[in-house]
Design a protein around this motif. Structure first.
Motif, PDB file in Angstrom:
ATOM      1  N   ARG A 234      20.043   9.915  22.489  1.00 41.83           N
ATOM      2  CA  ARG A 234      18.580   9.863  22.511  1.00 41.83           C
ATOM      3  C   ARG A 234      18.129   9.819  23.962  1.00 41.83           C
ATOM      4  O   ARG A 234      18.531   8.919  24.703  1.00 41.83           O
ATOM      5  N   ILE A 235      17.324  10.810  24.364  1.00 43.02           N
ATOM      6  CA  ILE A 235      16.823  10.820  25.745  1.00 43.02           C
ATOM      7  C   ILE A 235      15.304  10.971  25.725  1.00 43.02           C
ATOM      8  O   ILE A 235      14.728  11.333  24.699  1.00 43.02           O
ATOM      9  N   GLU A 236      14.725  10.698  26.900  1.00 40.59           N
ATOM     10  CA  GLU A 236      13.296  10.939  27.016  1.00 40.59           C
ATOM     11  C   GLU A 236      13.110  12.128  27.942  1.00 40.59           C
ATOM     12  O   GLU A 236      13.705  12.179  29.018  1.00 40.59           O
ATOM     13  N   ARG A 237      12.354  13.138  27.475  1.00 36.57           N
ATOM     14  CA  ARG A 237      12.102  14.304  28.327  1.00 36.57           C
ATOM     15  C   ARG A 237      10.644  14.716  28.157  1.00 36.57           C
ATOM     16  O   ARG A 237      10.171  14.815  27.033  1.00 36.57           O
ATOM     17  N   ASP A 238       9.997  14.955  29.262  1.00 32.56           N
ATOM     18  CA  ASP A 238       8.571  15.312  29.242  1.00 32.56           C
ATOM     19  C   ASP A 238       7.765  14.305  28.424  1.00 32.56           C
ATOM     20  O   ASP A 238       6.905  14.685  27.614  1.00 32.56           O
ATOM     21  N   GLY A 239       8.119  13.047  28.573  1.00 36.33           N
ATOM     22  CA  GLY A 239       7.373  11.986  27.889  1.00 36.33           C
ATOM     23  C   GLY A 239       7.647  11.888  26.398  1.00 36.33           C
ATOM     24  O   GLY A 239       6.986  11.139  25.684  1.00 36.33           O
ATOM     25  N   LYS A 240       8.620  12.683  25.913  1.00 35.39           N
ATOM     26  CA  LYS A 240       8.913  12.647  24.466  1.00 35.39           C
ATOM     27  C   LYS A 240      10.348  12.210  24.234  1.00 35.39           C
ATOM     28  O   LYS A 240      11.238  12.517  25.031  1.00 35.39           O
ATOM     29  N   ASN A 241      10.591  11.522  23.098  1.00 34.48           N
ATOM     30  CA  ASN A 241      11.956  11.179  22.724  1.00 34.48           C
ATOM     31  C   ASN A 241      12.615  12.407  22.113  1.00 34.48           C
ATOM     32  O   ASN A 241      12.001  13.110  21.316  1.00 34.48           O
ATOM     33  N   LYS A 242      13.870  12.628  22.499  1.00 37.18           N
ATOM     34  CA  LYS A 242      14.552  13.839  22.051  1.00 37.18           C
ATOM     35  C   LYS A 242      16.011  13.495  21.745  1.00 37.18           C
ATOM     36  O   LYS A 242      16.583  12.607  22.379  1.00 37.18           O
ATOM     37  N   LEU A 243      16.564  14.210  20.773  1.00 36.73           N
ATOM     38  CA  LEU A 243      17.973  14.033  20.442  1.00 36.73           C
ATOM     39  C   LEU A 243      18.760  15.195  21.050  1.00 36.73           C
ATOM     40  O   LEU A 243      18.437  16.356  20.784  1.00 36.73           O
ATOM     41  N   VAL A 244      19.751  14.891  21.896  1.00 41.02           N
ATOM     42  CA  VAL A 244      20.566  15.979  22.458  1.00 41.02           C
ATOM     43  C   VAL A 244      22.050  15.647  22.280  1.00 41.02           C
ATOM     44  O   VAL A 244      22.423  14.492  22.081  1.00 41.02           O
ATOM     45  N   GLY A 245      22.872  16.663  22.384  1.00 46.45           N
ATOM     46  CA  GLY A 245      24.308  16.487  22.248  1.00 46.45           C
ATOM     47  C   GLY A 245      24.982  16.196  23.571  1.00 46.45           C
ATOM     48  O   GLY A 245      24.332  15.876  24.579  1.00 46.45           O
ATOM     49  N   ASP A 246      26.310  16.315  23.568  1.00 48.47           N
ATOM     50  CA  ASP A 246      27.095  16.164  24.795  1.00 48.47           C
ATOM     51  C   ASP A 246      27.204  17.507  25.530  1.00 48.47           C
ATOM     52  O   ASP A 246      27.784  17.594  26.606  1.00 48.47           O
ATOM     53  N   VAL A 247      26.679  18.542  24.878  1.00 47.77           N
ATOM     54  CA  VAL A 247      26.777  19.902  25.408  1.00 47.77           C
ATOM     55  C   VAL A 247      25.387  20.353  25.869  1.00 47.77           C
ATOM     56  O   VAL A 247      24.403  20.122  25.169  1.00 47.77           O
ATOM     57  N   ASP A 248      25.349  20.978  27.024  1.00 40.38           N
ATOM     58  CA  ASP A 248      24.088  21.562  27.478  1.00 40.38           C
ATOM     59  C   ASP A 248      23.883  22.867  26.702  1.00 40.38           C
ATOM     60  O   ASP A 248      24.435  23.915  27.055  1.00 40.38           O
ATOM     61  N   TYR A 249      23.116  22.756  25.625  1.00 33.64           N
ATOM     62  CA  TYR A 249      23.020  23.837  24.648  1.00 33.64           C
ATOM     63  C   TYR A 249      22.569  25.156  25.292  1.00 33.64           C
ATOM     64  O   TYR A 249      23.184  26.203  25.070  1.00 33.64           O
ATOM     65  N   ASP A 250      21.512  25.103  26.094  1.00 31.56           N
ATOM     66  CA  ASP A 250      20.928  26.344  26.599  1.00 31.56           C
ATOM     67  C   ASP A 250      21.903  27.141  27.458  1.00 31.56           C
ATOM     68  O   ASP A 250      21.979  28.362  27.358  1.00 31.56           O
ATOM     69  N   SER A 251      22.681  26.439  28.304  1.00 31.84           N
ATOM     70  CA  SER A 251      23.619  27.201  29.145  1.00 31.84           C
ATOM     71  C   SER A 251      24.860  27.608  28.343  1.00 31.84           C
ATOM     72  O   SER A 251      25.440  28.671  28.578  1.00 31.84           O
TER      73      SER A 251
END
Ligand code: NAD
Length: 296
Positions: A234-251
């Protein structure tokens, strides 16, 4: 090139459907209803959410769900007594003790008090040993879900180079054993691994189970590799809570051949595999054939 996105949500729905069909057959042909008992000690909010959704999905596939909610200060003796009672109850085919337990309880002792045949989390030391020696066991749900997705995507995994990042007992180590069982050449990387990028770049299959947001970058990944992202951060990005993985999905999606998203990848498979393990345990307990494709 853009990777094929492995849809864990849809895959998990097919697993649950298979389980549901088998539950109906067990009820109609044998008069048996599989039962899963979930034990929750305390009121950890994340654990409460997990237990609630496990219970809901258990009922949805037609199984009995027994929830045992205990006070945070429950004694070890009382918890062990409940487990002994569930071990002896023939209507209970699977027992799951939700982790983490409060600090005053010895998790290893508690888990190892579960009848290994009912240990649907696959954490009992007997199941760990059976898996490690390539014998029939109860397999931990998250790695089992990863294996199912990999088999579905690749067919045979034989001879592929697999790198598992993370050496935990619940994900990394059992995952490595399962991949070894399917004849991959397996490397386990961890926090002390030197040149992690170099190690990962050799892999046809990368399973990331670290707990560090977006750590694995696209330029680490061999072109066309399959990337399975176990991480839930769980991270905060652009003022919003977001769920991300261990992988940088976009790259990584630009380089990989296939990739699991977060959310909607490994996560939904974990509960589906808990249900799969419960039906496997129920069939074994009753000397009935196990459904195909629901275990390792
Ligand atoms: P853990 O903390 O027990 O283990 C993490 C592992 O990562 C350790 O073995 C450690 O050596 C390794 N590690 C730490 N830093 C590293 C680094 N810089 N480089 C390489 N390796 C490093 O975690 P866990 O219980 O295995 O869970 C891992 C992740 O998977 C977490 O994000 C967790 O939330 C998630 N998870 C998801 C599911 C699911 O259903 N999708 C289930 C279990 C765990």
């Amino acid at each position: 090139m853009t990777a094929t996105v492995i849809d864990g949500k849809a895959f998990a729905a097919t697993v649950r459907e298979k389980v549901g069909t088998h539950v109906s057959r067990l009820k109609d042909e044998h008069g048996i209803t599989p039962g899963l008992a979930v034990v929750l000690v305390g009121e950890d909010p994340a654990s409460q959410v997990y237990v609630r959704s496990k219970g809901k999905m258990t009922v949805e596939v037609g199984m009995n769900s027994m929830e045992h909610k205990l006070d945070v200060d429950t004694s070890e003796a009382d918890l062990l007594a409940l487990i002994a009672q569930l071990n002896a109850d023939p209507s209970v085919h699977g027992i799951l003790v939700q982790l983490p337990l409060p600090d005053h309880l010895d998790s290893d002792l508690v888990i190892n008090s579960i009848d290994p045949a009912k240990d649907v989390d696959g954490f009992h030391i007997s199941n760990v040993g059976l898996l490690g020696t390539g014998q029939k066991s109860m397999v931990p749900c998250t790695p089992l879900g990863c294996l199912m997705m990999l088999r579905d995507h690749h067919g045979s995994l034989s001879g592929l180079n697999a790198v598992v990042i993370g050496r935990s007992n619940i994900v990394g180590k059992p995952m490595a054993n399962l991949l070894l069982g399917d004849s991959c050449t397996v490397t386990i990387a961890h926090s002390r691994t030197k040149d992690l990028q170099g190690v990962v770049s050799q892999a046809d299959i990368v399973v990331a189970a670290v707990g560090r947001p977006e750590m694995v970058l696209g330029d680490w990944i061999k072109k066309g590799a399959t990337v399975i992202d176990v991480g839930i951060n769980r991270i905060e990005r652009d003022g919003k809570n977001k769920l991300v993985g261990d992988v940088d999905y976009d790259s990584c999606v630009a380089v990989a051949g296939a990739i699991t998203p977060v959310p909607g990848g490994v996560g939904p498979m974990t509960i589906a595999c808990l249900l799969a393990n419960t039906i496997t345990a129920c069939c074994r307990a009753n000397g009935l054939p196990e459904p195909d494709g629901l275990t390792a």
